[in-house]
Design a protein around this motif. Structure first.
Motif, short mmCIF file in Angstrom:
data_model
loop_
_atom_site.label_atom_id
_atom_site.label_comp_id
_atom_site.label_asym_id
_atom_site.label_seq_id
_atom_site.Cartn_x
_atom_site.Cartn_y
_atom_site.Cartn_z
N LEU A 90 3.19 2.81 6.09
CA LEU A 90 2.57 1.95 5.08
C LEU A 90 3.34 0.64 4.94
CD1 LEU A 90 0.35 1.73 2.89
CD2 LEU A 90 2.02 2.66 1.27
N ALA A 93 2.13 -1.42 7.73
CA ALA A 93 0.72 -1.76 7.58
C ALA A 93 0.48 -2.83 6.52
CB ALA A 93 -0.08 -0.49 7.23
N LYS A 94 1.25 -2.81 5.46
CA LYS A 94 1.08 -3.78 4.38
C LYS A 94 1.68 -5.15 4.71
CE LYS A 94 -1.16 -1.79 0.97
NZ LYS A 94 -2.40 -2.37 0.41
N GLU A 296 -5.75 4.41 -2.58
CA GLU A 296 -5.69 3.23 -1.71
C GLU A 296 -4.70 3.44 -0.58
OE1 GLU A 296 -5.63 -0.69 -3.65
OE2 GLU A 296 -6.01 0.38 -5.52
N GLN A 299 -6.51 5.53 1.97
CA GLN A 299 -7.53 4.73 2.65
C GLN A 299 -6.91 3.75 3.64
OE1 GLN A 299 -9.73 2.93 -0.55
NE2 GLN A 299 -10.85 4.81 -1.06
N THR A 300 -5.74 3.25 3.32
CA THR A 300 -5.05 2.31 4.22
C THR A 300 -4.50 3.03 5.45
OG1 THR A 300 -4.40 0.89 2.36
CG2 THR A 300 -3.15 0.65 4.41
#
Length: 370
Positions: A90, A93-94, A296, A299-300
């Protein structure tokens, strides 16, 4: 007059050269004026005299002025080589680190690893600067002589790891693991969960048949029936539950007392405390956001990991979020892990966790405020 100066210089030159134990060819002197030759030899003699009269201290002083020794701190790194596992994807990804570092002209290079032991092997040989692992990999790495440094702790997620058995397995309780083939990544958090679960079930580690396999190979062996049980963590754990209908023999609830760690090379951490502080600040902010936005998060990550949303939701629901500063309590827990592995003769020597710990003042410079 020129002749007298000329003779004086040559005499001075001879005395200096003799003092240095160097032979000097004989010269003939003429009273006839020789402007060019005389000027050349005069200049040469003056150069030699001044050079010979210069003391070593003067030479050293000149050299030190030309190449001064700087007491200033080394320049900050421009690239952060970040090792990660799927459980921390994450952050990648962010893109929060990239956004934070861009104005400073810094960048992040991401390198993925299947598990913590492989990540720390790369850190030990200087391929990465920073990364996160479970509680066990640092112990095995230290035992192998790796130079690493604990930076911060990760909030424990005991329900996010488990011992899985086939749906129709005869294994019903921990004591049934005696004599069984069990797959897991050696030196990982799964390894510790198995050790602690065996102790709880009254089974000696020597009474099982360990199969040291990384997650992908362990899953293949589990599906084929080559092993009787598999110890694994999320998101592999959730994916296996859905795909293989595996049954959970026990998870880490009530067994695991700590999470993993963020670690770095000592050189990187001590030379770049502001970068480390920035990394931990961004991780902490993302963790706090994730705690309040689990849907969220799922979902990410689902499309990034190639996992269906329901599976990702399951993995996210049992994860704890947060960064934990390194303190005496955490160090003592980690020392217990090291002592356990040594007593079982799973590492070749006793490990002192504090050898990989910084001073309280150093931690205060970059640790998150929680």
């Amino acid at each position: 007059m020129i002749s007298l100066i000329y003779r004086y210089l040559i005499a001075r030159w001879r005395s200096l050269i003799q003092f240095s134990n160097i032979s000097l060819p004989k010269f003939r002197f003429h009273h006839a004026p020789l402007p060019i030759t005389g000027a050349f030899i005069t200049g040469l003699c003056l150069s030699l005299i001044f050079a010979a009269c210069s003391s070593p201290s003067n030479v050293n002083s000149a050299n030190s002025n030309a190449n001064p020794v700087s007491d200033s701190a080394p320049p900050e790194a421009k690239i952060v080589r970040f090792g990660y596992q799927k459980s921390l994807i994450l952050l990648k990804a962010k893109g929060v680190l990239e956004k934070r570092f861009a104005p400073e002209g810094k960048s992040v290079e991401w390198i993925e690893f299947p598990a913590g032991p492989q990540l720390l092997e790369a850190m030990n040989v200087g391929s990465i600067d920073f990364g996160h692992v479970g509680e066990s990999p640092p112990i095995f790495a230290q035992a192998a002589g790796a130079a690493l440094t604990y930076v911060a702790g990760i909030a424990p997620s005991p329900a996010g790891s488990a011992i899985l058995v086939p749906e129709n397995s005869s294994i019903k309780q921990l004591s049934d693991l005696k004599g069984k083939k069990i797959a897991f990544q050696k030196g990982s958090s799964a390894h510790l969960l198995l050790v602690q679960a065996l102790q709880k079930g009254g089974v000696q580690y020597s009474e099982i048949e360990p199969k040291y396999l990384p997650p992908s190979d362990a899953r293949a062996a589990f599906v084929k029936g080559s092993v009787d049980a598999w110890v694994i963590w999320d998101p592999f754990y959730a994916a296996a539950q859905e795909a293989t209908k595996a049954r959970v023999l026990v998870d880490g609830t009530g067994i695991n007392k700590q999470g993993g760690y963020y670690l770095g090379t000592r050189k990187f951490v001590t030379e770049n405390p502001q970068i480390v502080k920035t990394i931990l600040e961004e991780i902490q902010k993302l963790e706090e956001w994730s705690q309040q936005h689990r849907e969220e998060v799922a979902q990410t990550l689902a499309p990034v990991l190639g996992i269906d949303l329901a599976t990702m939701q399951k993995a996210t629901s049992r994860r704890s979020f947060g960064v934990v500063p390194i303190d005496d309590n955490l160090i003592n827990l980690q020392q217990q892990v090291a002592d356990t592995y040594y007593q079982l003769k799973l590492i070749p020597k006793q490990v002192n966790v504090r050898d990989a710990v910084l001073t309280k003042e150093q931690y205060a410079a970059f640790s998150p405020k929680v």
